[in-house]
Design a protein around this motif. Structure first.
Motif, PDB file in Angstrom:
ATOM      1  N   ALA A 252     -71.699 -66.870  88.564  1.00  0.00           N
ATOM      2  CA  ALA A 252     -71.654 -67.906  89.085  1.00  0.00           C
ATOM      3  C   ALA A 252     -71.216 -67.553  90.730  1.00  0.00           C
ATOM      4  CB  ALA A 252     -70.679 -68.937  88.727  1.00  0.00           C
ATOM      5  N   VAL A 253     -71.700 -68.281  91.650  1.00  0.00           N
ATOM      6  CA  VAL A 253     -71.540 -67.799  92.953  1.00  0.00           C
ATOM      7  C   VAL A 253     -71.189 -69.198  93.681  1.00  0.00           C
ATOM      8  CG1 VAL A 253     -72.468 -67.048  95.162  1.00  0.00           C
ATOM      9  CG2 VAL A 253     -73.169 -66.046  92.890  1.00  0.00           C
ATOM     10  N   ILE A 254     -70.178 -69.197  94.536  1.00  0.00           N
ATOM     11  CA  ILE A 254     -69.910 -70.313  95.372  1.00  0.00           C
ATOM     12  C   ILE A 254     -70.216 -70.058  96.842  1.00  0.00           C
ATOM     13  CG2 ILE A 254     -67.382 -69.612  95.602  1.00  0.00           C
ATOM     14  CD1 ILE A 254     -66.458 -72.804  95.527  1.00  0.00           C
ATOM     15  N   SER A 255     -70.639 -71.040  97.551  1.00  0.00           N
ATOM     16  CA  SER A 255     -70.995 -70.654  98.813  1.00  0.00           C
ATOM     17  C   SER A 255     -70.960 -72.112  99.688  1.00  0.00           C
ATOM     18  CB  SER A 255     -72.441 -70.028  98.996  1.00  0.00           C
ATOM     19  OG  SER A 255     -73.404 -70.940  98.363  1.00  0.00           O
ATOM     20  N   PRO A 256     -70.710 -71.742 101.023  1.00  0.00           N
ATOM     21  CA  PRO A 256     -70.639 -72.924 101.872  1.00  0.00           C
ATOM     22  C   PRO A 256     -72.151 -73.731 102.111  1.00  0.00           C
ATOM     23  CG  PRO A 256     -69.863 -71.008 103.079  1.00  0.00           C
ATOM     24  CD  PRO A 256     -70.367 -70.471 101.768  1.00  0.00           C
ATOM     25  N   ALA A 257     -72.085 -75.019 102.145  1.00  0.00           N
ATOM     26  CA  ALA A 257     -73.362 -75.574 102.163  1.00  0.00           C
ATOM     27  C   ALA A 257     -73.504 -76.551 103.437  1.00  0.00           C
ATOM     28  CB  ALA A 257     -73.700 -76.457 101.072  1.00  0.00           C
ATOM     29  N   GLY A 258     -72.531 -76.151 104.539  1.00  0.00           N
ATOM     30  CA  GLY A 258     -72.697 -76.850 105.719  1.00  0.00           C
ATOM     31  C   GLY A 258     -71.923 -78.356 105.564  1.00  0.00           C
ATOM     32  N   ASP A 259     -71.211 -78.630 106.674  1.00  0.00           N
ATOM     33  CA  ASP A 259     -70.494 -80.028 106.903  1.00  0.00           C
ATOM     34  C   ASP A 259     -69.520 -79.863 105.801  1.00  0.00           C
ATOM     35  OD1 ASP A 259     -71.907 -80.795 108.950  1.00  0.00           O
ATOM     36  OD2 ASP A 259     -73.539 -81.648 107.727  1.00  0.00           O
ATOM     37  N   GLY A 260     -68.863 -78.948 105.628  1.00  0.00           N
ATOM     38  CA  GLY A 260     -67.609 -78.912 104.600  1.00  0.00           C
ATOM     39  C   GLY A 260     -68.172 -78.735 103.192  1.00  0.00           C
ATOM     40  N   ASP A 261     -69.373 -78.981 102.829  1.00  0.00           N
ATOM     41  CA  ASP A 261     -69.785 -78.826 101.674  1.00  0.00           C
ATOM     42  C   ASP A 261     -69.808 -77.473 100.971  1.00  0.00           C
ATOM     43  OD1 ASP A 261     -70.098 -81.709 101.974  1.00  0.00           O
ATOM     44  OD2 ASP A 261     -72.288 -81.757 101.623  1.00  0.00           O
ATOM     45  N   VAL A 262     -69.588 -77.533  99.717  1.00  0.00           N
ATOM     46  CA  VAL A 262     -69.673 -76.102  98.971  1.00  0.00           C
ATOM     47  C   VAL A 262     -70.619 -76.175  97.664  1.00  0.00           C
ATOM     48  CG1 VAL A 262     -67.728 -74.935  99.701  1.00  0.00           C
ATOM     49  CG2 VAL A 262     -67.840 -76.341  97.423  1.00  0.00           C
ATOM     50  N   THR A 263     -71.575 -75.262  97.510  1.00  0.00           N
ATOM     51  CA  THR A 263     -72.529 -75.073  96.427  1.00  0.00           C
ATOM     52  C   THR A 263     -72.221 -74.126  95.478  1.00  0.00           C
ATOM     53  OG1 THR A 263     -74.168 -75.988  97.783  1.00  0.00           O
ATOM     54  CG2 THR A 263     -75.045 -75.029  95.767  1.00  0.00           C
ATOM     55  N   VAL A 264     -72.192 -74.329  94.090  1.00  0.00           N
ATOM     56  CA  VAL A 264     -71.836 -73.460  93.072  1.00  0.00           C
ATOM     57  C   VAL A 264     -73.201 -73.514  92.305  1.00  0.00           C
ATOM     58  CG1 VAL A 264     -70.432 -72.913  90.942  1.00  0.00           C
ATOM     59  CG2 VAL A 264     -69.470 -74.358  92.836  1.00  0.00           C
ATOM     60  N   ASN A 265     -73.658 -71.952  92.327  1.00  0.00           N
ATOM     61  CA  ASN A 265     -74.856 -72.031  91.528  1.00  0.00           C
ATOM     62  C   ASN A 265     -74.578 -71.187  90.297  1.00  0.00           C
ATOM     63  OD1 ASN A 265     -77.075 -72.721  93.397  1.00  0.00           O
ATOM     64  ND2 ASN A 265     -75.971 -71.355  94.705  1.00  0.00           N
ATOM     65  N   CYS A 266     -74.745 -71.436  89.152  1.00  0.00           N
ATOM     66  CA  CYS A 266     -74.345 -70.762  87.910  1.00  0.00           C
ATOM     67  C   CYS A 266     -75.830 -70.507  87.141  1.00  0.00           C
ATOM     68  CB  CYS A 266     -73.877 -71.835  87.045  1.00  0.00           C
ATOM     69  SG  CYS A 266     -72.288 -72.670  87.912  1.00  0.00           S
ATOM     70  N   SER A 267     -75.418 -69.462  86.195  1.00  0.00           N
ATOM     71  CA  SER A 267     -76.505 -68.895  85.444  1.00  0.00           C
ATOM     72  C   SER A 267     -76.160 -68.455  84.029  1.00  0.00           C
ATOM     73  CB  SER A 267     -77.711 -67.933  86.027  1.00  0.00           C
ATOM     74  OG  SER A 267     -77.317 -67.075  86.324  1.00  0.00           O
TER      75      SER A 267
ATOM     76  N   SER B 293     -64.641 -79.250 106.374  1.00  0.00           N
ATOM     77  CA  SER B 293     -64.892 -78.107 106.897  1.00  0.00           C
ATOM     78  C   SER B 293     -63.602 -77.268 107.173  1.00  0.00           C
ATOM     79  CB  SER B 293     -65.513 -78.339 108.066  1.00  0.00           C
ATOM     80  OG  SER B 293     -66.823 -78.689 108.032  1.00  0.00           O
ATOM     81  N   GLY B 294     -63.477 -75.895 107.051  1.00  0.00           N
ATOM     82  CA  GLY B 294     -62.335 -75.100 107.420  1.00  0.00           C
ATOM     83  C   GLY B 294     -61.401 -75.091 106.282  1.00  0.00           C
TER      84      GLY B 294
END
Length: 140
Positions: free
Chosen positions: A39-54, A110-111
């Motif tokens: 799983a990888v968590i990354s910033p998605a802009g405007d304070g959002d975060v995306t978690v990609n899992c496999s 954000s932040g």
């Protein structure tokens, strides 16, 4: 005589290394049902975060995927839980498959810092297993 001792020592070392490599290969597999997961968590802009899992199973599973994805603030406060049993997130779990990937997006600030704890799950007719994984902490 020296030559025999040297050959015996070398043979012993080779046999030990062979068994060590078998043990190491067995340790790489996560379980009887789950071959690997990430799983990888990354910033998605405007304070959002995306978690990609496999997750990859050791074979075809009746059920395979992410049982839950929990989002935490950097100081350890749980902020959100996404589960395959929650309406709209059924896609986190698959059936009759050997691989499953999915992602979620959390609307953060954000932040601020966030991390995720993912519970991977696999089951077939003979049993099941789950594995938990905690991502690194990132700043949105």
């Amino acid at each position: 005589m020296r030559k025999r001792v040297l050959i015996s020592v070398i043979s012993f070392i080779l046999i030990c290394s062979l068994f060590t490599s078998f043990a190491f290969a067995t340790a790489l597999r996560a379980s009887k049902y789950i071959s690997s997961y990430k799983a990888v968590i990354s910033p998605a802009g405007d304070g959002d975060v995306t978690v990609n899992c496999s997750v990859v199973a050791t074979g075809q599973m009746e059920t395979l995927g992410m049982q839950s994805i929990k989002i935490y603030s950097g100081n350890g406060v749980k902020l959100a839980t996404y589960s395959y049993t929650t309406p709209g997130y059924e896609y986190l779990m698959g059936s009759d498959t050997g691989r499953k990937s999915a992602s979620i997006t959390y609307s953060g600030v954000s932040g601020r810092s966030y991390y995720a704890v993912i519970t991977f799950y696999a089951s077939d007719g003979s049993g099941s297993d789950s594995k938990s994984y905690t991502t690194v902490t990132i700043t949105a």
